[in-house]
Write a protein that holds these residues in place. Structure first.
Motif, PDB file in Angstrom:
ATOM      1  N   VAL A   4      48.343 -21.312  67.331  1.00 16.59           N
ATOM      2  CA  VAL A   4      48.031 -21.982  68.604  1.00 16.59           C
ATOM      3  C   VAL A   4      47.691 -23.441  68.316  1.00 16.59           C
ATOM      4  O   VAL A   4      46.907 -23.737  67.408  1.00 16.59           O
ATOM      5  CB  VAL A   4      46.840 -21.295  69.312  1.00 16.59           C
ATOM      6  CG1 VAL A   4      46.288 -22.170  70.435  1.00 16.59           C
ATOM      7  CG2 VAL A   4      47.270 -19.940  69.872  1.00 16.59           C
ATOM      8  N   ALA A   5      48.300 -24.350  69.096  1.00 15.49           N
ATOM      9  CA  ALA A   5      47.925 -25.767  69.048  1.00 15.49           C
ATOM     10  C   ALA A   5      47.400 -26.143  70.426  1.00 15.49           C
ATOM     11  O   ALA A   5      48.106 -25.965  71.427  1.00 15.49           O
ATOM     12  CB  ALA A   5      49.127 -26.632  68.683  1.00 15.49           C
ATOM     13  N   ASP A   6      46.164 -26.623  70.474  1.00 15.05           N
ATOM     14  CA  ASP A   6      45.529 -26.902  71.772  1.00 15.05           C
ATOM     15  C   ASP A   6      44.496 -28.008  71.594  1.00 15.05           C
ATOM     16  O   ASP A   6      43.806 -28.060  70.573  1.00 15.05           O
ATOM     17  CB  ASP A   6      44.858 -25.607  72.298  1.00 15.05           C
ATOM     18  CG  ASP A   6      44.634 -25.646  73.806  1.00 15.05           C
ATOM     19  OD1 ASP A   6      43.880 -26.520  74.268  1.00 15.05           O
ATOM     20  OD2 ASP A   6      45.202 -24.796  74.505  1.00 15.05           O
ATOM     21  N   ASN A   7      44.359 -28.865  72.610  1.00 16.46           N
ATOM     22  CA  ASN A   7      43.341 -29.927  72.538  1.00 16.46           C
ATOM     23  C   ASN A   7      42.065 -29.552  73.298  1.00 16.46           C
ATOM     24  O   ASN A   7      41.164 -30.379  73.431  1.00 16.46           O
ATOM     25  CB  ASN A   7      43.894 -31.263  73.057  1.00 16.46           C
ATOM     26  CG  ASN A   7      44.102 -31.264  74.565  1.00 16.46           C
ATOM     27  OD1 ASN A   7      43.990 -30.234  75.216  1.00 16.46           O
ATOM     28  ND2 ASN A   7      44.415 -32.427  75.114  1.00 16.46           N
ATOM     29  N   TYR A   8      42.021 -28.335  73.851  1.00 15.13           N
ATOM     30  CA  TYR A   8      40.847 -27.770  74.566  1.00 15.13           C
ATOM     31  C   TYR A   8      40.465 -28.558  75.812  1.00 15.13           C
ATOM     32  O   TYR A   8      39.311 -28.515  76.233  1.00 15.13           O
ATOM     33  CB  TYR A   8      39.620 -27.650  73.631  1.00 15.13           C
ATOM     34  CG  TYR A   8      39.906 -26.925  72.346  1.00 15.13           C
ATOM     35  CD1 TYR A   8      40.479 -25.665  72.340  1.00 15.13           C
ATOM     36  CD2 TYR A   8      39.603 -27.513  71.119  1.00 15.13           C
ATOM     37  CE1 TYR A   8      40.764 -24.997  71.156  1.00 15.13           C
ATOM     38  CE2 TYR A   8      39.883 -26.853  69.924  1.00 15.13           C
ATOM     39  CZ  TYR A   8      40.473 -25.601  69.960  1.00 15.13           C
ATOM     40  OH  TYR A   8      40.755 -24.953  68.784  1.00 15.13           O
ATOM     41  N   PHE A   9      41.417 -29.264  76.426  1.00 12.78           N
ATOM     42  CA  PHE A   9      41.083 -30.003  77.659  1.00 12.78           C
ATOM     43  C   PHE A   9      40.679 -29.021  78.762  1.00 12.78           C
ATOM     44  O   PHE A   9      39.614 -29.150  79.370  1.00 12.78           O
ATOM     45  CB  PHE A   9      42.258 -30.885  78.092  1.00 12.78           C
ATOM     46  CG  PHE A   9      42.045 -31.569  79.421  1.00 12.78           C
ATOM     47  CD1 PHE A   9      40.845 -32.219  79.715  1.00 12.78           C
ATOM     48  CD2 PHE A   9      43.044 -31.566  80.397  1.00 12.78           C
ATOM     49  CE1 PHE A   9      40.648 -32.843  80.956  1.00 12.78           C
ATOM     50  CE2 PHE A   9      42.848 -32.192  81.623  1.00 12.78           C
ATOM     51  CZ  PHE A   9      41.652 -32.818  81.905  1.00 12.78           C
TER      52      PHE A   9
END
Ligand SMILES: NC(=O)c1ccc[n+]([C@@H]2O[C@H](COP(=O)([O-])OP(=O)(O)OC[C@H]3O[C@@H](n4cnc5c(N)ncnc54)[C@H](O)[C@@H]3O)[C@@H](O)[C@H]2O)c1
Ligand SMILES: O=c1ccn([C@@H]2O[C@H](COP(=O)(O)OP(=O)(O)O[C@H]3OC[C@@H](O)[C@H](O)[C@H]3O)[C@@H](O)[C@H]2O)c(=O)[nH]1
Length: 343
Positions: A59-64
């Motif tokens: 998973v690639a996520d910036n947690y916005f």
């Protein structure tokens, strides 16, 4: 109306897949990247993909708008990896499939920083297509029913080109997704990338952010808190709501099948916002008040998917009716809000 994207395509053969796909000592048979996998739909998709022991999920996520909490049961699992990454920056990893979901989906959040939203849709999709090209991965984009804008045909078929305001407050999202679809087809035609495009219609279920701002999560949280249900005027606008498990099933079928799409994935059961409020009131809190509040600009007046293509090409149709899905979401919201059913 004109022909659909996949009929125009004259695809080149795809580039060679990564040698890792057939490596002798490779742990898993399929390495899958899910961008936006810490979000609502993404985390349910990860749960389903992880059920298959042959899958390794990154998973690639910036947690916005997403959260590690949504993935907590997989953190530390040997077939799972979580990367804090913003898709507007390039990502250099080796994968076989990419589910590209990263993008805020609730109007409140995508309008909060519209320039960032359009960068996420355009530069983010370019970066993920660049990754797909480099490693020969198949890539699926979660596009949206918002590409139809305020639709002039009803229900919406994939061949409809839409009625979108290019300079409105929603354009960062709906025009952004339209450019993302264009980029997908241009990489397909020019570089032979294997693409899949899902046009997702309003989806609901457990793990939506409590203060997400979308209508189903708003009404359920309001009903549980004894706050009035805020129907935005005129209340006769319609949406068609798909339960998240059906959505995930549709996305995986699309990825695994042979059709580029775009394919509508959604539940054709259509409700006005007044009807939705009445259903929530009846099922969750019969004492709650329903009030009319001001709407936001460019709110689409009607929305319902024609799912003939999904049925014929993917053998998919939704199973969960709205009145069965709402109580499942209520349970999750009550747990997170700490308000038991019979308080
Ligand atoms: N839920 C729906 O009704 C619906 C309808 C149509 C389309 N979609 C699409 O499905 C996808 C997922 O929607 P959702 O409802 O799960 O939304 P969500 O907001 O819960 O999830 C989006 C995820 O993307 C992440 N993200 C946002 N910008 C990013 C960036 N620049 N780099 C990396 N990560 C980023 C967020 O942190 C979040 O985890 C989105 O692409 C959305 O446009 C959703
Ligand atoms: O409290 C509320 C919130 C919203 N609404 C209404 O409910 C309808 C649905 O609004 P939402 O904010 O849930 O979502 P929208 O359908 O406008 O947009 C969504 O469409 C598909 C996806 O791409 C995205 O998840 C999102 O953009 C709108 O007509 C809105 O005016 C209310 O009546 N009350």
């Amino acid at each position: 109306m004109a022909t659909n994207g996949d009929q125009q395509a004259t695809p080149k053969p795809p580039p060679n897949p990564s040698p890792l796909r057939n490596a002798k000592f490779f742990q898993a048979n399929m390495r899958i990247l899910v961008t936006g996998g810490a979000g609502f739909i993404g985390s349910h998709l990860v749960d389903k993909l992880m059920e298959n022991e042959k899958n390794e999920v990154i998973v690639a996520d910036n947690y916005f708008t997403g959260s590690k909490d949504n993935l907590k049961k997989w953190i530390g699992h040997p077939r799972f990896e979580l990367i804090r990454h913003d898709v507007t920056e390039p990502l250099l990893i080796e994968v076989d499939q990419i589910y590209h979901l990263a993008c805020p989906a609730s109007p409140i959040f995508y309008k909060y920083n519209p320039v960032k939203t359009i960068k996420t849709n355009v530069i983010g999709t370019l970066n993920m297509l660049g990754l797909a090209k480099r490693v020969g991965a198949r890539i699926l984009l979660t596009s949206t029913s918002e590409v139809y804008g305020d639709p002039l045909i009803h229900p919406q078929t994939e061949s409809y080109w839409g009625n979108v305001n290019p300079i409105g407050v929603r354009s960062c999202y709906d025009e952004g997704k339209r450019v993302a679809e264009t980029l997908m087809f241009d990489y397909h035609r020019q570089h032979g990338i294997e693409i899949r495009i899902a046009r997702i219609f309003n989806t609901y279920g457990p793990r939506m952010n409590i203060d997400d701002g979308r209508v189903v999560s708003n009404f359920i949280a309001q009903a549980i808190r004894d706050d009035p249900l805020t129907v935005q005027a005129p209340g006769t606008q319609t949406r068609s709501f798909c339960y998240v498990s059906d959505m995930v099933d549709g996305l995986i079928r699309l990825m695994q099948g042979d059709n580029t799409g775009p394919i509508n994935i959604g539940n054709p059961g259509e409700f006005t916002m007044i009807e939705l409020a009445e259903n929530v009131k009846e099922l969750i809190n019969p004492k709650v008040e329903i009030i009319m509040v001001e709407n936001t600009p460019d709110d689409p007046r009607q929305r319902k998917p024609d799912i003939t293509k999904a049925k014929d090409l993917l053998g998919w149709e939704p199973k969960v009716k709205l009145r069965d899905g709402l109580p499942l979401m209520e349970d999750d919201f009550r747990t997170r809000l700490g308000v038991p059913k019979n308080k």
